[in-house]
Scaffold this motif. Structure first.
Motif, mmCIF file in Angstrom:
data_model
loop_
_atom_site.group_PDB
_atom_site.id
_atom_site.type_symbol
_atom_site.label_atom_id
_atom_site.label_comp_id
_atom_site.label_asym_id
_atom_site.label_seq_id
_atom_site.Cartn_x
_atom_site.Cartn_y
_atom_site.Cartn_z
ATOM 1 N N ASP A 78 72.449 29.599 69.782
ATOM 2 C CA ASP A 78 73.055 30.507 71.032
ATOM 3 C C ASP A 78 74.900 30.138 71.346
ATOM 4 O O ASP A 78 75.493 31.386 72.028
ATOM 5 C CB ASP A 78 72.559 29.905 72.926
ATOM 6 C CG ASP A 78 72.715 28.753 73.148
ATOM 7 O OD1 ASP A 78 73.145 27.870 71.713
ATOM 8 O OD2 ASP A 78 71.689 28.978 73.973
ATOM 9 N N TRP A 109 66.841 35.707 76.609
ATOM 10 C CA TRP A 109 66.449 34.062 76.939
ATOM 11 C C TRP A 109 64.810 34.599 78.412
ATOM 12 O O TRP A 109 64.019 33.951 78.437
ATOM 13 C CB TRP A 109 67.250 33.726 78.043
ATOM 14 C CG TRP A 109 68.131 32.891 77.384
ATOM 15 C CD1 TRP A 109 69.246 32.864 77.095
ATOM 16 C CD2 TRP A 109 67.649 31.430 76.765
ATOM 17 N NE1 TRP A 109 69.546 31.815 76.485
ATOM 18 C CE2 TRP A 109 68.739 30.931 75.934
ATOM 19 C CE3 TRP A 109 66.279 31.286 77.223
ATOM 20 C CZ2 TRP A 109 69.043 29.800 75.481
ATOM 21 C CZ3 TRP A 109 66.718 29.411 76.203
ATOM 22 C CH2 TRP A 109 67.627 28.936 74.973
ATOM 23 N N ARG A 133 69.871 34.438 73.379
ATOM 24 C CA ARG A 133 69.830 33.171 71.799
ATOM 25 C C ARG A 133 69.660 33.912 70.830
ATOM 26 O O ARG A 133 69.101 35.155 70.441
ATOM 27 C CB ARG A 133 69.188 32.527 72.594
ATOM 28 C CG ARG A 133 67.073 32.419 72.231
ATOM 29 C CD ARG A 133 67.087 31.499 73.185
ATOM 30 N NE ARG A 133 65.127 31.264 73.093
ATOM 31 C CZ ARG A 133 64.708 30.724 72.093
ATOM 32 N NH1 ARG A 133 65.346 30.845 71.173
ATOM 33 N NH2 ARG A 133 62.912 31.392 72.828
ATOM 34 N N THR A 169 67.965 37.249 67.607
ATOM 35 C CA THR A 169 67.789 36.965 68.394
ATOM 36 C C THR A 169 66.929 37.419 69.756
ATOM 37 O O THR A 169 65.933 38.459 68.624
ATOM 38 C CB THR A 169 69.509 37.487 68.442
ATOM 39 O OG1 THR A 169 69.565 39.124 68.182
ATOM 40 C CG2 THR A 169 70.069 37.179 67.459
#
Length: 289
Positions: free
Chosen positions: A72, A118, A99, A115
């Protein structure tokens, strides 16, 4: 008949991203949430645990001395000898609260990296293509992108959206690892979500079924051919390891467990080794330019 043993009893909060480094004869994997990199020879008693300054998810081999770490905080080169980190580029997803997640190196040297949010925001998940310093998005609109892997001839890529319980396939250029067509459903997964994956020398896709106590193997047509039972419910990712690439290392997690659940499943977060009649593909090195 495959046999399952515990390679490491160090409990990973979120064990992920296993890889094999043939030049070092070492396995590497992460505890994403606790910001650790674990390193272990298959005959070692316990792993060596390295603290990291970020939440890392992918360790791609550059050469015998360096790894490319995706996290991240961006892409970093890591010295295997002393753990020194140098930034290659900052984190590339401009949306806040995202992240890195899954990743794998195509035979051409291209690294596919996913990616995600979160908070598992729908549509925040993407897959990116990196090669020789160039980085661009190639798949969009996912939630938890996982199961990135490639066919032995480098012409097909696989990936999943875990919460959708779907694994996709995508045609790619074997010379660059870049997509050449649209994604199509490869298979649908029940009894858990499709997490990390790897492909063996026969073209079987081995997928960790998160929440399902299992690793599943699919043929190139998406048909389920075998299932390996694991003690941990939240198995997260497999990787072929060992000098002959004939052993399967499997990470797991206790993410989201309360005290009672952890007590009922004491092996959650352990790292497992499966011995069986299979053989993996030599891991490709990422091309950093």
């Amino acid at each position: 008949m495959p046999t399952v043993s515990v390679l490491s009893s160090h409990p990973c909060h979120l064990g992920e991203g296993p890889s094999w480094h043939p030049g070092r004869a070492r396995a590497f994997w992460f505890d994403i949430l606790d910001r650790k990199l674990l390193e272990m020879g298959l005959d070692d008693v316990a792993p060596r645990i390295h603290d990291l300054p970020f939440h890392a998810t992918v360790a791609a081999r550059v050469d015998d001395d360096r790894q490319l770490i995706a996290s991240d905080a961006g892409l970093h080169l890591r010295s295997i000898d002393n753990g020194a980190l140098s930034e290659l580029r900052p984190f590339w997803d401009e949306r806040p609260g995202t992240r890195s997640n899954d990743g794998a190196v195509h035979p051409s040297g291209a690294l596919w990296i996913s990616t995600m949010g979160w908070r598992f925001e729908p549509g925040f998940g993407r897959i990116w293509w990196y090669r020789a310093g160039e980085l661009r998005p190639i798949v969009d609109g996912l939630t938890i992108p996982n199961a990135i892997a490639f066919s032995p001839d480098g012409r097909t890529a696989y990936f999943s959206d875990t919460l959708e319980h779907v694994i996709y396939r995508l045609p790619v250029d074997p010379a660059t690892g870049a997509p050449t067509g649209d994604r199509r459903v490869f298979c649908r997964v029940s009894g858990g979500g499709p997490d990390g994956a790897t492909v063996d020398a026969d073209g079987l896709l081995w997928n960790a079924r998160w929440g399902g106590h299992a690793i599943d193997a699919y043929d190139s047509d998406g048909h389920l051919v075998t299932t390996l039972a694991l003690p941990a419910r939240q198995v997260s990712c497999p990787a072929f390891v060992g000098p002959k690439l004939d052993r399967l290392l499997v990470t797991s997690a206790f993410e989201g467990y309360d005290e009672d659940t952890r007590a009922a499943e004491p092996e959650a977060g352990f790292t497992y080794l499966v011995d069986g009649p299979f053989r993996g593909l030599p891991p490709s090195a990422v091309l950093i330019g």
